[in-house]
Design a protein around this motif. Structure first.
Motif, mmCIF file in Angstrom:
data_model
loop_
_atom_site.group_PDB
_atom_site.id
_atom_site.type_symbol
_atom_site.label_atom_id
_atom_site.label_comp_id
_atom_site.label_asym_id
_atom_site.label_seq_id
_atom_site.Cartn_x
_atom_site.Cartn_y
_atom_site.Cartn_z
ATOM 1 N N TYR A 181 11.375 -4.173 5.551
ATOM 2 C CA TYR A 181 10.718 -5.023 6.470
ATOM 3 C C TYR A 181 9.903 -6.146 6.363
ATOM 4 O O TYR A 181 8.929 -6.772 6.516
ATOM 5 C CB TYR A 181 9.402 -4.048 6.718
ATOM 6 N N TRP A 182 11.133 -6.950 5.474
ATOM 7 C CA TRP A 182 10.598 -8.303 5.017
ATOM 8 C C TRP A 182 10.499 -9.265 6.176
ATOM 9 O O TRP A 182 9.534 -10.105 5.751
ATOM 10 C CB TRP A 182 11.935 -9.002 4.368
ATOM 11 N N ARG A 183 10.760 -9.236 7.299
ATOM 12 C CA ARG A 183 10.371 -10.159 8.243
ATOM 13 C C ARG A 183 8.785 -9.968 8.622
ATOM 14 O O ARG A 183 7.972 -10.702 8.580
ATOM 15 C CB ARG A 183 10.945 -9.856 9.522
ATOM 16 N N LYS A 184 8.198 -8.696 8.479
ATOM 17 C CA LYS A 184 6.721 -8.331 8.748
ATOM 18 C C LYS A 184 5.919 -8.875 7.594
ATOM 19 O O LYS A 184 4.926 -9.679 7.764
ATOM 20 C CB LYS A 184 6.622 -7.031 8.735
ATOM 21 N N PHE A 185 6.661 -8.764 6.254
ATOM 22 C CA PHE A 185 5.909 -9.097 5.144
ATOM 23 C C PHE A 185 5.744 -10.631 4.959
ATOM 24 O O PHE A 185 4.890 -11.200 4.067
ATOM 25 C CB PHE A 185 6.462 -8.444 4.019
ATOM 26 N N PHE A 186 6.855 -11.402 5.441
ATOM 27 C CA PHE A 186 6.874 -12.948 4.958
ATOM 28 C C PHE A 186 6.494 -13.737 6.027
ATOM 29 O O PHE A 186 6.811 -14.981 6.028
ATOM 30 C CB PHE A 186 8.069 -13.004 4.355
ATOM 31 N N THR A 187 6.022 -13.205 7.407
ATOM 32 C CA THR A 187 5.897 -14.012 8.530
ATOM 33 C C THR A 187 4.556 -13.822 9.162
ATOM 34 O O THR A 187 4.327 -14.749 10.049
ATOM 35 C CB THR A 187 7.169 -13.888 9.487
ATOM 36 N N ALA A 188 3.725 -13.036 8.880
ATOM 37 C CA ALA A 188 2.524 -12.730 9.432
ATOM 38 C C ALA A 188 1.378 -12.396 8.564
ATOM 39 O O ALA A 188 0.978 -11.388 7.981
ATOM 40 C CB ALA A 188 2.712 -11.297 10.454
ATOM 41 N N PHE A 213 3.270 1.870 9.789
ATOM 42 C CA PHE A 213 1.959 1.157 9.175
ATOM 43 C C PHE A 213 1.850 2.006 8.095
ATOM 44 O O PHE A 213 0.927 1.441 6.916
ATOM 45 C CB PHE A 213 0.945 1.307 10.161
ATOM 46 N N SER A 214 1.880 3.299 7.839
ATOM 47 C CA SER A 214 1.940 4.200 6.694
ATOM 48 C C SER A 214 2.953 3.470 5.531
ATOM 49 O O SER A 214 2.280 3.346 4.237
ATOM 50 C CB SER A 214 2.378 5.593 6.688
ATOM 51 N N PHE A 215 4.003 3.062 5.887
ATOM 52 C CA PHE A 215 4.807 2.418 4.900
ATOM 53 C C PHE A 215 4.120 1.293 4.334
ATOM 54 O O PHE A 215 4.090 0.965 3.100
ATOM 55 C CB PHE A 215 6.104 2.246 5.528
ATOM 56 N N PHE A 216 3.769 0.434 5.294
ATOM 57 C CA PHE A 216 3.066 -1.026 5.019
ATOM 58 C C PHE A 216 1.945 -0.931 3.978
ATOM 59 O O PHE A 216 1.806 -1.511 3.029
ATOM 60 C CB PHE A 216 2.852 -1.507 6.195
ATOM 61 N N LEU A 217 0.978 0.164 4.445
ATOM 62 C CA LEU A 217 -0.328 0.557 3.712
ATOM 63 C C LEU A 217 0.100 0.980 2.316
ATOM 64 O O LEU A 217 -0.708 0.896 1.253
ATOM 65 C CB LEU A 217 -0.948 1.435 4.657
ATOM 66 N N ALA A 218 1.268 1.609 1.971
ATOM 67 C CA ALA A 218 1.672 1.945 0.791
ATOM 68 C C ALA A 218 1.522 1.063 -0.300
ATOM 69 O O ALA A 218 1.385 0.951 -1.498
ATOM 70 C CB ALA A 218 2.758 2.986 0.660
ATOM 71 N N VAL A 219 2.051 -0.316 0.321
ATOM 72 C CA VAL A 219 2.255 -1.437 -0.748
ATOM 73 C C VAL A 219 0.876 -1.983 -1.587
ATOM 74 O O VAL A 219 0.939 -1.814 -2.772
ATOM 75 C CB VAL A 219 3.038 -2.630 0.049
ATOM 76 N N PRO A 220 -0.217 -2.377 -0.994
ATOM 77 C CA PRO A 220 -1.441 -2.611 -1.476
ATOM 78 C C PRO A 220 -1.915 -1.300 -2.453
ATOM 79 O O PRO A 220 -2.250 -1.590 -3.395
ATOM 80 C CB PRO A 220 -2.282 -3.285 -0.622
ATOM 81 N N THR A 221 -1.825 -0.296 -1.641
ATOM 82 C CA THR A 221 -2.545 0.873 -2.376
ATOM 83 C C THR A 221 -1.894 1.377 -3.604
ATOM 84 O O THR A 221 -2.464 1.694 -4.436
ATOM 85 C CB THR A 221 -2.244 2.180 -1.173
ATOM 86 N N MET A 222 -0.241 1.378 -3.460
ATOM 87 C CA MET A 222 0.272 1.763 -4.849
ATOM 88 C C MET A 222 0.308 0.846 -5.766
ATOM 89 O O MET A 222 0.289 1.037 -6.870
ATOM 90 C CB MET A 222 1.761 2.310 -4.189
ATOM 91 N N LEU A 223 0.205 -0.557 -5.447
ATOM 92 C CA LEU A 223 0.275 -1.830 -6.449
ATOM 93 C C LEU A 223 -1.115 -1.816 -7.123
ATOM 94 O O LEU A 223 -1.166 -1.651 -8.327
ATOM 95 C CB LEU A 223 0.408 -3.052 -5.513
ATOM 96 N N GLY A 224 -2.121 -1.461 -6.382
ATOM 97 C CA GLY A 224 -3.519 -1.267 -7.010
ATOM 98 C C GLY A 224 -3.754 -0.160 -7.948
ATOM 99 O O GLY A 224 -4.250 -0.382 -8.880
ATOM 100 N N ALA A 225 -3.010 1.101 -7.481
ATOM 101 C CA ALA A 225 -3.288 2.286 -7.937
ATOM 102 C C ALA A 225 -2.299 2.108 -9.344
ATOM 103 O O ALA A 225 -2.720 2.396 -10.548
ATOM 104 C CB ALA A 225 -3.029 3.333 -7.287
#
Length: 259
Positions: free
Chosen positions: A61-68, A175-187
């Motif tokens: 989902y790189w478009r979502k992560f790098f454009t918004a 959105f669950s996939f997207f939310l995993a990024v900050p959650t798992m990075l932080g944990a």
């Protein structure tokens, strides 16, 4: 930890991280059966390979992560409840992780919820993709806190939470996939701060290999999950969780009887 054990754990992480079946529960089960659950390298390995799984979401989902930029703010808003609860209850969460019966109960009860989820949210099947509001994002983040109970599944909690606040299956899952990024990075970052000194130089190769395998497997798992969810819904994941929970309960009971 052998390379074969690392391969098994990495594949399990890649398959289960974004599915509503509890990656933590499966990792606990696998490492316990292989007799390496208390190994320091195993604990570090389970943390590090999550980063490989995270990367799969960013790539897909790189478009979502790098454009918004506004999208990042909503993710941060959704991540806030888990950050607070995780900080306050960290010791209690670690205690629950060591209790296999908590995992069993969570797998079983979560399975029942998923079996009925399609019926409860049938009205959302024909809905088009939506823009997630700030309030919806925050409420999904609150649902994510439930997943701190081992065996619940972060994916299951956030996807169900997404549908509770009015999203369709696909939007809730993504959105669950997207939310995993900050959650798992932080944990992962927090856990590694306390354990990175235990990583030995020979361990680096196995950690990198495991992360790569988890990344590749997660890429395929995410694509397959979206297609399967659209066609079949959640019930089969519910049946699977119940079967795994019952099987694990039988094994745990037999092991206790042998002691």
């Amino acid at each position: 930890m052998t390379y074969l054990e690392a391969l098994i754990l990495a594949i399990i992480e890649g398959i289960t991280e974004f599915l509503p079946v509890s990656s933590t529960g499966h990792m606990v089960i696998a490492s316990t059966f292989m007799g390496i659950s208390n190994n320091t390298l195993t604990k570090n390995f389970e943390i590090v390979i999550q980063l490989g799984a995270i990367l799969s979401v960013v790539v897909l989902y790189w478009r979502k992560f790098f454009t918004a930029f506004r999208f990042y703010l909503k993710l941060a808003f959704a991540f806030l409840p888990a950050a607070v609860v995780g900080f306050v209850l960290e010791d209690y969460i670690d205690y629950l992780l060591a209790n296999v019966w908590v995992v069993i109960a969570s797998l079983f009860l979560g399975g029942i919820v998923l079996i009925f989820a399609d019926r409860w949210f049938k009205h959302a099947e024909g809905m088009e993709e939506q823009e997630i509001s700030w309030f919806q994002a925050f409420k999904i983040g609150c649902f994510q806190c439930i997943a701190m109970i081992p065996g619940v599944s972060r994916a299951a909690a956030t996807i169900i939470g997404g549908m509770v606040v009015g999203l369709n299956r696909r939007t809730a899952a993504e959105f669950s996939f997207f939310l995993a990024v900050p959650t798992m990075l932080g944990a992962s970052a927090k856990k590694m701060m306390g354990s990175y000194k235990t990583i030995q130089h020979p361990d680096i190769v196995i950690l990198l290999l495991g992360s790569f395998i988890a990344f590749v497997v997660a890429m395929f798992a995410i694509k397959a999950f979206i297609g399967f969810l659209k066609q079949h819904g959640f019930k089969w994941f519910g049946y699977y969780r119940i079967v795994v929970g019952v099987a694990l309960a039988i094994v745990a009971f037999m092991m206790k009887m042998d002691m």
